[in-house]
Design a protein around this motif. Structure first.
Motif, PDB file in Angstrom:
ATOM      1  N   GLU A 136       0.834  -1.208   0.000  1.00 62.39           N
ATOM      2  CA  GLU A 136       0.000   0.000   0.000  1.00 62.39           C
ATOM      3  C   GLU A 136       0.864   1.252   0.000  1.00 62.39           C
ATOM      4  O   GLU A 136       0.572   2.227  -0.708  1.00 62.39           O
ATOM      5  CB  GLU A 136      -0.931  -0.010   1.207  1.00 62.39           C
ATOM      6  N   HIS A 137       1.949   1.219   0.780  1.00 61.18           N
ATOM      7  CA  HIS A 137       2.818   2.395   0.839  1.00 61.18           C
ATOM      8  C   HIS A 137       3.507   2.642  -0.502  1.00 61.18           C
ATOM      9  O   HIS A 137       3.581   3.789  -0.968  1.00 61.18           O
ATOM     10  CB  HIS A 137       3.860   2.215   1.939  1.00 61.18           C
ATOM     11  N   LEU A 138       4.017   1.588  -1.130  1.00 61.31           N
ATOM     12  CA  LEU A 138       4.685   1.763  -2.424  1.00 61.31           C
ATOM     13  C   LEU A 138       3.718   2.254  -3.488  1.00 61.31           C
ATOM     14  O   LEU A 138       4.102   3.008  -4.393  1.00 61.31           O
ATOM     15  CB  LEU A 138       5.345   0.457  -2.854  1.00 61.31           C
ATOM     16  N   LYS A 139       2.476   1.849  -3.398  1.00 57.64           N
ATOM     17  CA  LYS A 139       1.473   2.384  -4.327  1.00 57.64           C
ATOM     18  C   LYS A 139       1.276   3.882  -4.083  1.00 57.64           C
ATOM     19  O   LYS A 139       1.217   4.674  -5.029  1.00 57.64           O
ATOM     20  CB  LYS A 139       0.147   1.646  -4.170  1.00 57.64           C
ATOM     21  N   ARG A 140       1.185   4.271  -2.804  1.00 59.34           N
ATOM     22  CA  ARG A 140       0.953   5.693  -2.468  1.00 59.34           C
ATOM     23  C   ARG A 140       2.056   6.584  -3.020  1.00 59.34           C
ATOM     24  O   ARG A 140       1.786   7.688  -3.497  1.00 59.34           O
ATOM     25  CB  ARG A 140       0.872   5.857  -0.949  1.00 59.34           C
ATOM     26  N   ILE A 141       3.302   6.107  -2.948  1.00 65.91           N
ATOM     27  CA  ILE A 141       4.401   6.970  -3.401  1.00 65.91           C
ATOM     28  C   ILE A 141       4.684   6.797  -4.889  1.00 65.91           C
ATOM     29  O   ILE A 141       5.557   7.487  -5.442  1.00 65.91           O
ATOM     30  CB  ILE A 141       5.687   6.738  -2.580  1.00 65.91           C
ATOM     31  N   GLY A 142       3.991   5.877  -5.557  1.00 61.89           N
ATOM     32  CA  GLY A 142       4.081   5.780  -7.008  1.00 61.89           C
ATOM     33  C   GLY A 142       5.133   4.846  -7.560  1.00 61.89           C
ATOM     34  O   GLY A 142       5.483   4.942  -8.745  1.00 61.89           O
ATOM     35  N   TYR A 143       5.645   3.917  -6.727  1.00 62.74           N
ATOM     36  CA  TYR A 143       6.724   3.054  -7.216  1.00 62.74           C
ATOM     37  C   TYR A 143       6.211   1.893  -8.061  1.00 62.74           C
ATOM     38  O   TYR A 143       6.937   1.362  -8.900  1.00 62.74           O
ATOM     39  CB  TYR A 143       7.546   2.507  -6.042  1.00 62.74           C
ATOM     40  N   LEU A 144       4.984   1.478  -7.868  1.00 63.92           N
ATOM     41  CA  LEU A 144       4.454   0.315  -8.570  1.00 63.92           C
ATOM     42  C   LEU A 144       3.964   0.706  -9.962  1.00 63.92           C
ATOM     43  O   LEU A 144       3.318   1.741 -10.139  1.00 63.92           O
ATOM     44  CB  LEU A 144       3.319  -0.311  -7.765  1.00 63.92           C
ATOM     45  N   SER A 145       4.268  -0.150 -10.942  1.00 61.80           N
ATOM     46  CA  SER A 145       3.860   0.139 -12.321  1.00 61.80           C
ATOM     47  C   SER A 145       4.043  -1.110 -13.169  1.00 61.80           C
ATOM     48  O   SER A 145       4.539  -2.131 -12.690  1.00 61.80           O
ATOM     49  CB  SER A 145       4.708   1.278 -12.904  1.00 61.80           C
ATOM     50  N   ASP A 146       3.685  -1.007 -14.451  1.00 58.49           N
ATOM     51  CA  ASP A 146       3.840  -2.142 -15.349  1.00 58.49           C
ATOM     52  C   ASP A 146       5.288  -2.391 -15.744  1.00 58.49           C
ATOM     53  O   ASP A 146       5.581  -3.355 -16.449  1.00 58.49           O
ATOM     54  CB  ASP A 146       2.965  -1.983 -16.591  1.00 58.49           C
ATOM     55  N   ARG A 147       6.194  -1.543 -15.307  1.00 60.80           N
ATOM     56  CA  ARG A 147       7.631  -1.808 -15.519  1.00 60.80           C
ATOM     57  C   ARG A 147       8.369  -1.984 -14.199  1.00 60.80           C
ATOM     58  O   ARG A 147       9.571  -1.761 -14.097  1.00 60.80           O
ATOM     59  CB  ARG A 147       8.288  -0.724 -16.369  1.00 60.80           C
ATOM     60  N   THR A 148       7.614  -2.401 -13.167  1.00 60.23           N
ATOM     61  CA  THR A 148       8.191  -2.678 -11.852  1.00 60.23           C
ATOM     62  C   THR A 148       8.154  -4.174 -11.585  1.00 60.23           C
ATOM     63  O   THR A 148       7.100  -4.805 -11.677  1.00 60.23           O
ATOM     64  CB  THR A 148       7.397  -1.960 -10.745  1.00 60.23           C
ATOM     65  N   SER A 149       9.311  -4.749 -11.252  1.00 60.43           N
ATOM     66  CA  SER A 149       9.367  -6.153 -10.832  1.00 60.43           C
ATOM     67  C   SER A 149       9.810  -6.212  -9.380  1.00 60.43           C
ATOM     68  O   SER A 149      10.681  -5.457  -8.949  1.00 60.43           O
ATOM     69  CB  SER A 149      10.320  -6.962 -11.727  1.00 60.43           C
ATOM     70  N   LEU A 150       9.187  -7.134  -8.640  1.00 62.21           N
ATOM     71  CA  LEU A 150       9.343  -7.191  -7.192  1.00 62.21           C
ATOM     72  C   LEU A 150       9.711  -8.612  -6.783  1.00 62.21           C
ATOM     73  O   LEU A 150       8.948  -9.557  -7.021  1.00 62.21           O
ATOM     74  CB  LEU A 150       8.026  -6.772  -6.528  1.00 62.21           C
ATOM     75  N   ALA A 151      10.885  -8.749  -6.168  1.00 61.33           N
ATOM     76  CA  ALA A 151      11.388 -10.070  -5.818  1.00 61.33           C
ATOM     77  C   ALA A 151      10.774 -10.552  -4.515  1.00 61.33           C
ATOM     78  O   ALA A 151      10.667  -9.808  -3.536  1.00 61.33           O
ATOM     79  CB  ALA A 151      12.911 -10.041  -5.697  1.00 61.33           C
ATOM     80  N   HIS A 152      10.355 -11.808  -4.494  1.00 62.57           N
ATOM     81  CA  HIS A 152       9.881 -12.578  -3.327  1.00 62.57           C
ATOM     82  C   HIS A 152       8.379 -12.445  -3.089  1.00 62.57           C
ATOM     83  O   HIS A 152       7.627 -13.377  -3.336  1.00 62.57           O
ATOM     84  CB  HIS A 152      10.678 -12.243  -2.071  1.00 62.57           C
ATOM     85  N   CYS A 153       7.920 -11.335  -2.497  1.00 57.91           N
ATOM     86  CA  CYS A 153       6.482 -11.136  -2.277  1.00 57.91           C
ATOM     87  C   CYS A 153       5.854 -12.322  -1.554  1.00 57.91           C
ATOM     88  O   CYS A 153       4.842 -12.881  -1.988  1.00 57.91           O
ATOM     89  CB  CYS A 153       5.772 -10.890  -3.618  1.00 57.91           C
ATOM     90  N   VAL A 154       6.441 -12.690  -0.428  1.00 55.45           N
ATOM     91  CA  VAL A 154       5.964 -13.850   0.326  1.00 55.45           C
ATOM     92  C   VAL A 154       4.803 -13.476   1.251  1.00 55.45           C
ATOM     93  O   VAL A 154       3.821 -14.221   1.365  1.00 55.45           O
ATOM     94  CB  VAL A 154       7.119 -14.466   1.140  1.00 55.45           C
ATOM     95  N   TRP A 155       4.875 -12.303   1.904  1.00 53.65           N
ATOM     96  CA  TRP A 155       3.942 -11.964   2.981  1.00 53.65           C
ATOM     97  C   TRP A 155       2.983 -10.859   2.548  1.00 53.65           C
ATOM     98  O   TRP A 155       2.952  -9.775   3.122  1.00 53.65           O
ATOM     99  CB  TRP A 155       4.715 -11.578   4.238  1.00 53.65           C
ATOM    100  N   LEU A 156       2.171 -11.144   1.549  1.00 61.65           N
ATOM    101  CA  LEU A 156       1.202 -10.183   1.036  1.00 61.65           C
ATOM    102  C   LEU A 156      -0.217 -10.571   1.441  1.00 61.65           C
ATOM    103  O   LEU A 156      -0.550 -11.756   1.520  1.00 61.65           O
ATOM    104  CB  LEU A 156       1.275 -10.095  -0.492  1.00 61.65           C
ATOM    105  N   SER A 157      -1.033  -9.569   1.678  1.00 63.13           N
ATOM    106  CA  SER A 157      -2.447  -9.789   1.994  1.00 63.13           C
ATOM    107  C   SER A 157      -3.264  -9.841   0.705  1.00 63.13           C
ATOM    108  O   SER A 157      -2.761  -9.539  -0.382  1.00 63.13           O
ATOM    109  CB  SER A 157      -2.970  -8.648   2.876  1.00 63.13           C
ATOM    110  N   GLU A 158      -4.543 -10.179   0.846  1.00 69.85           N
ATOM    111  CA  GLU A 158      -5.436 -10.181  -0.317  1.00 69.85           C
ATOM    112  C   GLU A 158      -5.508  -8.779  -0.932  1.00 69.85           C
ATOM    113  O   GLU A 158      -5.506  -8.629  -2.158  1.00 69.85           O
ATOM    114  CB  GLU A 158      -6.838 -10.648   0.092  1.00 69.85           C
TER     115      GLU A 158
END
Length: 467
Positions: free
Chosen positions: A247-269
């Motif tokens: 949620e925080h990374l979305k708020r600051i604008g880091y997430l996008s269709d050219r963003t790759s994120l390693a692991h992502c083990v502990w994510l909520s729905e």
């Protein structure tokens, strides 16, 4: 730069087809039966042609600690890693060569290197890795690993009062280094791309993330980061932001269709929905997640939500290997124990597409590589279907993904240039590389870490473990 692969097996929607493939000027020119020959003829009889896979997350320089660090969770494992002798530029160069070779011989034609930097020699570090990847000929996406907070900041404080040493390099200085590197070394058309790549929320300020966003937008760079690899990082995000890291990374604008994120083990729905909404890519690193006890990422949930997923080996001392086929196999079948609905399980064909086109999407290269299509760059791998580990003749893709194939890559091309022939890398002397790595390393089986001992009590306390 013109050649024709004749009578080669390729994958169709639900079966296989034997075709010819024409390559011209580094691109796939035509695919079909009985094509006219252009350039050199390559006999593809009894061989399988696939698009090259992408090793979508690794740390090449960790090769020097491979097999050396005892079983520890990530936060303590990092403390042990930091105590090894400092890297030098020659080791950076050799480990990048080694990573490229191991990736190629396990089906990868591209690598995303979240590259650890030598303090005070940041530009030189990236230049050394660039030289190595260019010499081998693999397509390289170099993601300089940057942070602006000290190692202890990566562990939740809990009820303790924590005072962290300031990081030795300012945020502004770090961003200046990355911009200079982009201006000098970012050459996508020549096979080297630079990514912005803060290590993750655990060791980076918002100022570093937003600075990377600005550089990404200005120079059209892809973005990379670790995300919620461990339960401790999930706790830390709540301490820092009062919300999830996603949620925080979305708020600051880091997430996008050219963003790759390693692991992502502990994510909520809710986190999963955000990744789908922003079209961000998850890089699944199953072997390091198991090695470090981080957990099992809910990959099937991601796919069902429409999130793009691909595979990475992760660093060579948190996985202790750069065998991409091994990562694909484990990353595919691991989830058969997390979801009883077998209709949702990952099939071998899906795994191959995840490793190729899925990886290309994550680095914003899906229009150029990742599938066998006319007009795309000829990043191709030819597998020997007469090899014992790909026999008997049942389902080639099934054996490649679910079996234990070794030494099955016959040939590989990147941008139409052949860099593997008859199972051997042709662009460098691999025997010489092996000797150099051997002589620059030594057996190290008794290492004890004072830093780990110092951090362990606090880590065990905040994670609710007995002392």
């Amino acid at each position: 730069m013109k050649f024709t692969i004749q009578n080669v097996l390729t994958v169709t929607d639900d079966a296989y087809a034997t075709v010819d493939v024409q390559i011209a000027d580094g691109k796939i020119a035509a695919i079909g039966p009985n094509l006219d020959v252009i350039g050199t003829v390559i006999d593809g009889t009894h061989q399988l042609l696939l698009p090259g896979f992408i090793n979508a997350h690794t740390h090449s320089s960790e090769m020097w600690q491979r097999g050396a660090i005892r079983p520890l969770p990530l936060e303590l494992w990092l403390a042990a890693l930091y105590e090894f002798s400092q890297l030098d530029l020659e080791k950076v160069y050799l480990s990048a060569l080694g990573t490229a070779v191991e990736t190629l011989l396990s089906g990868g034609t591209s690598v995303v290197d979240h590259l650890v930097l030598i303090p005070g020699q940041e530009y030189e570090t990236i230049a050394a890795a660039t030289r190595a990847y260019t010499e081998v000929g693999i397509r390289a996406f170099i993601a300089p690993l940057i942070q602006d907070e000290s190692l202890t900041a990566g562990i939740p404080s809990g009820e303790a009062q924590q005072n962290h040493e300031p990081y030795f390099r300012s945020t502004a200085a770090t961003l200046e280094i990355i911009e200079a590197v982009v201006q000098e070394l970012h050459r996508p058309d020549e096979g080297v791309s630079i990514l912005v790549a803060p290590t993750g929320i655990q060791l980076c300020s918002d100022a570093l993330f937003t600075g990377c966003i600005e550089l990404s937008d200005r120079y059209n760079l892809s973005r990379h980061s670790h995300l919620l690899e461990t339960r401790a990082q999930e706790k830390l995000a709540q301490e820092k932001y009062g919300c999830s890291a996603v949620e925080h990374l979305k708020r600051i604008g880091y997430l996008s269709d050219r963003t790759s994120l390693a692991h992502c083990v502990w994510l909520s729905e809710a986190d999963i929905d955000i990744l789908a909404e922003t079209q961000s890519t998850v890089v699944h690193n199953p072997l390091s997640n198991l090695r470090l006890g981080s957990g099992i990422a809910p990959i099937l949930k991601y796919q069902q939500a429409g999130v793009n997923v691909t595979f990475g080996c992760d660093g060579a001392s948190s996985n202790d290997s750069q065998d991409l086929l091994e990562a694909i196999k484990i990353g595919s079948i691991l989830h058969n124990v997390t979801d009883l609905d077998y209709q949702q399980w990952i099939t071998p064909r899906q795994a191959v597409e995840m490793a190729s086109l899925g990886g290309a999407k994550g680095i914003n290269f899906a229009d150029k590589i990742g599938s066998l299509e006319v007009g795309k760059q000829a990043d191709l791998v030819l597998y020997d279907l007469t090899h014992l580990s790909l026999l008997p003749r049942t389902d080639p893709i099934g054996l490649l993904v679910l079996g234990r194939p070794s030494n099955v890559v016959n040939s590989a091309w990147v941008n139409g240039k052949q860099i593997v022939a008859n199972g051997k890398v042709t662009t460098i002397n691999v025997d010489d590389l092996r000797q150099q790595i051997f002589h620059q390393s030594q057996w190290d089986t008794q290492r004890q870490s004072q830093t780990v001992d110092q951090l362990a009590a606090h880590y065990r306390s905040v994670m609710g473990l007995s002392q």
